[in-house]
Design a protein around this motif. Structure first.
Motif, PDB file in Angstrom:
ATOM      1  N   LEU A  64     -20.711  -9.240  21.047  1.00  0.00           N
ATOM      2  CA  LEU A  64     -21.953  -9.363  21.810  1.00  0.00           C
ATOM      3  C   LEU A  64     -22.038 -10.644  22.629  1.00  0.00           C
ATOM      4  O   LEU A  64     -22.283 -10.609  23.835  1.00  0.00           O
ATOM      5  CB  LEU A  64     -23.148  -9.273  20.864  1.00  0.00           C
ATOM      6  N   ILE A  65     -21.857 -11.808  22.003  1.00  0.00           N
ATOM      7  CA  ILE A  65     -22.062 -13.071  22.721  1.00  0.00           C
ATOM      8  C   ILE A  65     -21.067 -13.233  23.873  1.00  0.00           C
ATOM      9  O   ILE A  65     -21.471 -13.547  25.005  1.00  0.00           O
ATOM     10  CB  ILE A  65     -22.010 -14.266  21.755  1.00  0.00           C
ATOM     11  N   PRO A  66     -19.764 -12.990  23.644  1.00  0.00           N
ATOM     12  CA  PRO A  66     -18.852 -13.061  24.793  1.00  0.00           C
ATOM     13  C   PRO A  66     -19.197 -12.056  25.885  1.00  0.00           C
ATOM     14  O   PRO A  66     -19.019 -12.332  27.070  1.00  0.00           O
ATOM     15  CB  PRO A  66     -17.480 -12.756  24.170  1.00  0.00           C
ATOM     16  N   THR A  67     -19.711 -10.886  25.491  1.00  0.00           N
ATOM     17  CA  THR A  67     -20.099  -9.888  26.495  1.00  0.00           C
ATOM     18  C   THR A  67     -21.239 -10.404  27.360  1.00  0.00           C
ATOM     19  O   THR A  67     -21.240 -10.239  28.586  1.00  0.00           O
ATOM     20  CB  THR A  67     -20.514  -8.573  25.810  1.00  0.00           C
ATOM     21  N   VAL A  68     -22.214 -11.054  26.741  1.00  0.00           N
ATOM     22  CA  VAL A  68     -23.334 -11.619  27.496  1.00  0.00           C
ATOM     23  C   VAL A  68     -22.835 -12.702  28.443  1.00  0.00           C
ATOM     24  O   VAL A  68     -23.219 -12.748  29.624  1.00  0.00           O
ATOM     25  CB  VAL A  68     -24.407 -12.183  26.534  1.00  0.00           C
ATOM     26  N   LEU A  69     -21.958 -13.570  27.947  1.00  0.00           N
ATOM     27  CA  LEU A  69     -21.417 -14.641  28.791  1.00  0.00           C
ATOM     28  C   LEU A  69     -20.596 -14.072  29.939  1.00  0.00           C
ATOM     29  O   LEU A  69     -20.690 -14.519  31.088  1.00  0.00           O
ATOM     30  CB  LEU A  69     -20.575 -15.597  27.950  1.00  0.00           C
ATOM     31  N   PHE A  70     -19.784 -13.062  29.616  1.00  0.00           N
ATOM     32  CA  PHE A  70     -18.965 -12.458  30.665  1.00  0.00           C
ATOM     33  C   PHE A  70     -19.834 -11.770  31.712  1.00  0.00           C
ATOM     34  O   PHE A  70     -19.557 -11.856  32.915  1.00  0.00           O
ATOM     35  CB  PHE A  70     -17.977 -11.453  30.071  1.00  0.00           C
ATOM     36  N   THR A  71     -20.889 -11.083  31.271  1.00  0.00           N
ATOM     37  CA  THR A  71     -21.766 -10.393  32.209  1.00  0.00           C
ATOM     38  C   THR A  71     -22.397 -11.378  33.188  1.00  0.00           C
ATOM     39  O   THR A  71     -22.442 -11.128  34.403  1.00  0.00           O
ATOM     40  CB  THR A  71     -22.867  -9.627  31.454  1.00  0.00           C
ATOM     41  N   ALA A  72     -22.864 -12.513  32.676  1.00  0.00           N
ATOM     42  CA  ALA A  72     -23.441 -13.535  33.556  1.00  0.00           C
ATOM     43  C   ALA A  72     -22.385 -14.063  34.529  1.00  0.00           C
ATOM     44  O   ALA A  72     -22.654 -14.258  35.727  1.00  0.00           O
ATOM     45  CB  ALA A  72     -24.017 -14.672  32.724  1.00  0.00           C
ATOM     46  N   TYR A  73     -21.185 -14.269  34.015  1.00  0.00           N
ATOM     47  CA  TYR A  73     -20.073 -14.740  34.849  1.00  0.00           C
ATOM     48  C   TYR A  73     -19.766 -13.741  35.956  1.00  0.00           C
ATOM     49  O   TYR A  73     -19.641 -14.104  37.131  1.00  0.00           O
ATOM     50  CB  TYR A  73     -18.858 -14.961  33.946  1.00  0.00           C
ATOM     51  N   TRP A  74     -19.698 -12.441  35.599  1.00  0.00           N
ATOM     52  CA  TRP A  74     -19.312 -11.444  36.600  1.00  0.00           C
ATOM     53  C   TRP A  74     -20.402 -11.224  37.636  1.00  0.00           C
ATOM     54  O   TRP A  74     -20.124 -10.948  38.800  1.00  0.00           O
ATOM     55  CB  TRP A  74     -18.931 -10.129  35.931  1.00  0.00           C
ATOM     56  N   LEU A  75     -21.657 -11.339  37.232  1.00  0.00           N
ATOM     57  CA  LEU A  75     -22.736 -11.218  38.202  1.00  0.00           C
ATOM     58  C   LEU A  75     -22.615 -12.285  39.292  1.00  0.00           C
ATOM     59  O   LEU A  75     -22.963 -12.064  40.451  1.00  0.00           O
ATOM     60  CB  LEU A  75     -24.095 -11.332  37.499  1.00  0.00           C
ATOM     61  N   ALA A  76     -22.104 -13.459  38.892  1.00  0.00           N
ATOM     62  CA  ALA A  76     -21.947 -14.554  39.851  1.00  0.00           C
ATOM     63  C   ALA A  76     -20.721 -14.375  40.734  1.00  0.00           C
ATOM     64  O   ALA A  76     -20.773 -14.623  41.945  1.00  0.00           O
ATOM     65  CB  ALA A  76     -21.881 -15.888  39.114  1.00  0.00           C
ATOM     66  N   ILE A  77     -19.600 -13.936  40.145  1.00  0.00           N
ATOM     67  CA  ILE A  77     -18.357 -13.933  40.918  1.00  0.00           C
ATOM     68  C   ILE A  77     -17.916 -12.543  41.369  1.00  0.00           C
ATOM     69  O   ILE A  77     -17.038 -12.419  42.214  1.00  0.00           O
ATOM     70  CB  ILE A  77     -17.214 -14.634  40.145  1.00  0.00           C
ATOM     71  N   GLY A  78     -18.533 -11.480  40.832  1.00  0.00           N
ATOM     72  CA  GLY A  78     -18.101 -10.129  41.153  1.00  0.00           C
ATOM     73  C   GLY A  78     -18.070  -9.812  42.637  1.00  0.00           C
ATOM     74  O   GLY A  78     -17.061  -9.300  43.153  1.00  0.00           O
TER      75      GLY A  78
END
Length: 199
Positions: free
Chosen positions: A163-177
């Motif tokens: 869960l926690i890495p997924t949340v961090l990754f989602t925030a990351y991808w929203l920025a760089i996607g």
């Protein structure tokens, strides 16, 4: 058969080498495809041998992101060097590469700890619960059936079982996607230009 969404439409593709690296639950982040008037091997070479010097704005974005690279590096070389890793290759057909998290911690002069050194270590990292992004460049005969027309496509998938890495990754991808999608299209456009000029 996989039906990825690409540039505003759905596009059928057959199973590919990258599929062997996608555990159950992996999800597609992006797919981009482009037809090139070149035989498959030449089209793939034009893509993987594309030097970053040909894309100065991409280099600026990589520098801002902290992704280590050099101007003379080709795409194939960059995705084969840390923090990335070459995972698999079907010579003249497909190149598969990956990176494990926390890659959102990449900074200039800093590499995350425990970056895998081999495909086997990469699989073990995923089994251990680490976030992974897996991408490819692949060529297939174009839909028109011409021997000299090739469909070049690239995908990016993610694997995040916790869960926690997924949340961090989602925030990351929203920025760089959106930037990642734009960069991939620039790769393909420049590769097509060079492949067709070489004929």
């Amino acid at each position: 058969m996989i039906w990825p969404y690409t540039m505003g439409r759905c596009e059928k593709r057959t199973h590919a080498l990258i599929d062997q690296w996608l555990p159950e639950g992996a999800f597609m982040l992006e797919h981009h495809g482009m037809d090139m008037s070149a035989p498959p091997a030449r089209a793939l070479a034009a893509t993987t041998q594309l030097a970053l010097n040909a894309l100065p704005f991409v280099r600026v974005l990589f520098a801002l992101r902290g992704i280590p690279h050099r101007g003379e590096m080709t795409l194939g070389k960059m995705f084969s060097n840390k923090p990335f890793l070459l995972l698999d290759e079907d010579v003249g057909r497909e190149l598969v590469f990956g990176i494990v998290g926390p890659f959102w911690d990449l900074r200039r002069g800093h590499m995350p700890a425990d970056i895998p050194d081999s495909p086997g270590e990469f699989r073990e990292a995923m089994k251990g619960g680490r976030v992974a992004a897996i991408g490819n460049f692949r060529v297939d005969p174009a839909h028109d059936g011409s021997r000299r027309s090739t469909r070049v496509w690239t995908e990016t998938w993610a694997w995040s079982p916790q869960l926690i890495p997924t949340v961090l990754f989602t925030a990351y991808w929203l920025a760089i996607g959106p930037w990642s999608a734009w960069i991939r299209r620039m790769f393909l456009n420049e590769a097509r230009r060079q492949a067709q000029e070489a004929q």
